[in-house]
Design a protein around this motif. Structure first.
Motif, PDB file in Angstrom:
ATOM      1  N   LEU A   1      54.157  47.852  42.136  1.00  0.00           N
ATOM      2  CA  LEU A   1      54.599  46.459  42.192  1.00  0.00           C
ATOM      3  C   LEU A   1      54.908  45.963  40.782  1.00  0.00           C
ATOM      4  O   LEU A   1      54.097  46.097  39.872  1.00  0.00           O
ATOM      5  CB  LEU A   1      53.496  45.601  42.816  1.00  0.00           C
ATOM      6  CG  LEU A   1      53.835  44.138  43.113  1.00  0.00           C
ATOM      7  CD1 LEU A   1      54.965  44.058  44.138  1.00  0.00           C
ATOM      8  CD2 LEU A   1      52.605  43.411  43.638  1.00  0.00           C
TER       9      LEU A   1
ATOM     10  N   ILE B   1      51.641  39.337  48.242  1.00  0.00           N
ATOM     11  CA  ILE B   1      51.800  40.751  47.912  1.00  0.00           C
ATOM     12  C   ILE B   1      51.935  41.596  49.169  1.00  0.00           C
ATOM     13  O   ILE B   1      52.700  42.580  49.200  1.00  0.00           O
ATOM     14  CB  ILE B   1      50.601  41.216  47.044  1.00  0.00           C
ATOM     15  CG1 ILE B   1      50.725  40.595  45.642  1.00  0.00           C
ATOM     16  CG2 ILE B   1      50.550  42.738  46.957  1.00  0.00           C
ATOM     17  CD1 ILE B   1      49.575  40.925  44.719  1.00  0.00           C
TER      18      ILE B   1
ATOM     19  N   LEU C   1      47.661  34.736  46.685  1.00  0.00           N
ATOM     20  CA  LEU C   1      48.431  35.852  46.147  1.00  0.00           C
ATOM     21  C   LEU C   1      48.357  37.115  47.022  1.00  0.00           C
ATOM     22  O   LEU C   1      49.390  37.776  47.224  1.00  0.00           O
ATOM     23  CB  LEU C   1      47.964  36.171  44.720  1.00  0.00           C
ATOM     24  CG  LEU C   1      48.727  37.290  43.996  1.00  0.00           C
ATOM     25  CD1 LEU C   1      50.216  36.958  43.894  1.00  0.00           C
ATOM     26  CD2 LEU C   1      48.132  37.529  42.607  1.00  0.00           C
TER      27      LEU C   1
ATOM     28  N   LEU D   1      58.903  38.950  40.957  1.00  0.00           N
ATOM     29  CA  LEU D   1      57.581  38.565  41.453  1.00  0.00           C
ATOM     30  C   LEU D   1      57.125  37.261  40.818  1.00  0.00           C
ATOM     31  O   LEU D   1      56.580  36.392  41.514  1.00  0.00           O
ATOM     32  CB  LEU D   1      56.566  39.672  41.171  1.00  0.00           C
ATOM     33  CG  LEU D   1      55.132  39.363  41.623  1.00  0.00           C
ATOM     34  CD1 LEU D   1      55.082  39.087  43.127  1.00  0.00           C
ATOM     35  CD2 LEU D   1      54.191  40.509  41.258  1.00  0.00           C
TER      36      LEU D   1
ATOM     37  N   LEU E   1      42.255  40.619  44.725  1.00  0.00           N
ATOM     38  CA  LEU E   1      43.151  41.760  44.885  1.00  0.00           C
ATOM     39  C   LEU E   1      42.385  43.063  45.095  1.00  0.00           C
ATOM     40  O   LEU E   1      42.993  44.128  45.240  1.00  0.00           O
ATOM     41  CB  LEU E   1      44.066  41.887  43.659  1.00  0.00           C
ATOM     42  CG  LEU E   1      45.058  40.741  43.444  1.00  0.00           C
ATOM     43  CD1 LEU E   1      45.904  40.993  42.216  1.00  0.00           C
ATOM     44  CD2 LEU E   1      45.939  40.521  44.665  1.00  0.00           C
TER      45      LEU E   1
ATOM     46  N   LEU F   1      48.229  44.687  38.816  1.00  0.00           N
ATOM     47  CA  LEU F   1      48.705  44.524  40.181  1.00  0.00           C
ATOM     48  C   LEU F   1      48.684  45.870  40.902  1.00  0.00           C
ATOM     49  O   LEU F   1      48.617  46.917  40.261  1.00  0.00           O
ATOM     50  CB  LEU F   1      50.117  43.945  40.168  1.00  0.00           C
ATOM     51  CG  LEU F   1      50.216  42.519  39.612  1.00  0.00           C
ATOM     52  CD1 LEU F   1      51.673  42.147  39.365  1.00  0.00           C
ATOM     53  CD2 LEU F   1      49.562  41.522  40.559  1.00  0.00           C
TER      54      LEU F   1
ATOM     55  N   LEU G   1      55.322  42.247  50.338  1.00  0.00           N
ATOM     56  CA  LEU G   1      56.159  43.112  49.501  1.00  0.00           C
ATOM     57  C   LEU G   1      55.889  44.586  49.751  1.00  0.00           C
ATOM     58  O   LEU G   1      56.588  45.445  49.212  1.00  0.00           O
ATOM     59  CB  LEU G   1      55.904  42.798  48.024  1.00  0.00           C
ATOM     60  CG  LEU G   1      56.105  41.337  47.607  1.00  0.00           C
ATOM     61  CD1 LEU G   1      55.697  41.143  46.150  1.00  0.00           C
ATOM     62  CD2 LEU G   1      57.557  40.914  47.815  1.00  0.00           C
TER      63      LEU G   1
END
Length: 388
Positions: free
Chosen positions: A327, A384, A380, A337, A305, A323, A387
């Motif tokens: 989010l 994300i 992941l 989520l 991330l 995160l 979104l």
């Protein structure tokens, strides 16, 4: 292969009935019961159904007391000063029910506390006119910050302080012994919410010397769900009011808390088998494995991330990854989520909001593998991105 993680854990996966298509990285939510413990509980259920009257009428309170002695000893608690309860939330509710709160009294918790506990405190405050004071703390507070924040929030009207030993949404290890010691001169009782402690880290409940301590054995100690312990200090035992008044009310604590008529006691009675399973695997070996694997998973997902994650306590099997901003910043967004990660990635994780930012919480247990965290790390970021 992660350095320090025992290679034999692959075979241990066969001891659980988890769906092999799902990467279950959320043991901290509801645990996972080994097959040996499931079978022990089923034998007890068969015993109930073979003769319900005999099961409930002949020696059941003694069997429950025997189980309590077994579990309390594992936790370093006094068996005669402890009661079996369904979960930590029920333990907290029992304590709140036993306080003679009046208008203007105060209960102190921290920002890292469990949501259901917060709701329970708010409910009792609304009913009695007491006040709920929440201590703000950083995401990764030092021990000194935790102790100072709590002690500074205490006033002459404080009737209870609730502090987590291991925080649920933020996976922090709090210095509860220091908090208890700091508040002792003010004679302020402390309730230690130890929902995630039994099995995950060593504990000596008696040595903590808190007024109340309550922890689940169905998370990290392999017990069937619905198994927890509430330990009470000597000066409070006669004041404990059970949530349900039963035929054991004249017996006093702990029997009056434990006995609830036709409650399903098979989870409690099977719990010694859970501790046997844990000891067979090796308590310290399991703890070391889980902590190492959780750290690996945290590093892998945080790197994917593009950020850093707070350093967790070395012995914890739960870690968090913050995160991206905006989010999962509230309960509804966190729930959505979490469900999308489960449905679209085939991975079970916990997602919790903290100060309007989502926290991904990863757990590690003996059935997990490094590849499961790698899979989450790989997929992941793409989820994300959809979104944004």
């Amino acid at each position: 292969m992660i350095e320090g993680v025992y290679v034999g854990w692959e075979a241990v996966r066969e001891c659980f009935s988890l769906d092999p298509a799902v990467a279950y990285l959320n043991h901290g939510a509801f645990g996972a019961v080994p097959l040996s413990v499931q079978r022990a509980q089923q034998r007890l259920r068969d015993e109930v159904e073979a003769d319900p009257v005999r099961f409930y009428s002949v020696g059941l309170t003694e069997r429950v007391a025997h189980t309590r002695r077994h579990l309390a000893t594992f936790l370093g608690a006094d068996p005669d000063a402890s009661a079996l309860v369904g979960n930590t939330t029920i333990g907290v509710a029992t304590v709140l029910n036993s306080l003679d709160l009046r208008e203007g009294d105060e209960i102190v918790t921290t920002e890292h506390g469990y949501g259901a506990v917060r709701l329970a405190v708010e409910a009792v405050c609304a009913r009695t006119g007491a006040r709920h004071r929440t201590v703000p703390l950083p995401l990764a507070p030092t021990d000194d910050e935790v102790v100072a924040g709590i002690t500074e929030a205490v006033t002459g009207r404080t009737r209870l302080v609730i502090v987590d030993q291991i925080t649920s949404p933020t996976a922090r290890l709090f210095p509860v012994a220091r908090v208890v010691a700091a508040l002792r001169p003010a004679d302020v009782p402390v309730l230690v919410d130890a929902a995630h402690v039994p099995g995950q880290i060593p504990v000596d409940v008696t040595a903590l010397d808190a007024a109340f301590w309550t922890g689940n054995l169905h998370k990290w100690a392999f017990a069937p769900r619905g198994t927890a312990l509430l330990a009470v200090s000597p000066e409070w035992r006669e004041r404990i009011r059970p949530l349900v008044v039963s035929w054991e009310q004249p017996a006093g604590f702990p029997a009056n808390v434990e006995w609830q008529g036709t409650l399903d006691y098979t989870a409690w009675l099977a719990a010694p088998t859970a501790l046997f399973t844990l000891r067979t695997l090796g308590v310290e070996v399991v703890r070391a494995h889980n902590a190492e694997l959780a750290g690996y998973g945290q590093r892998a997902v945080a790197a994917a991330l593009g950020g850093d994650a707070p350093t967790g306590a070395p012995g914890l099997a739960m870690r968090i990854v913050p995160l991206p901003g905006g989010l999962a910043g509230d309960l509804a967004g966190a729930a959505r989520l979490r469900q999308r990660i489960a449905d679209e990635l085939g991975v079970e994780v916990a997602v919790n909001p903290y100060r309007d930012r989502g926290l991904l919480r990863l757990s590690a247990q003996v059935y997990n593998r490094a590849e499961e965290y790698d899979r989450l790390a790989q997929r992941l970021p793409g989820l994300i991105a959809t979104l944004a």
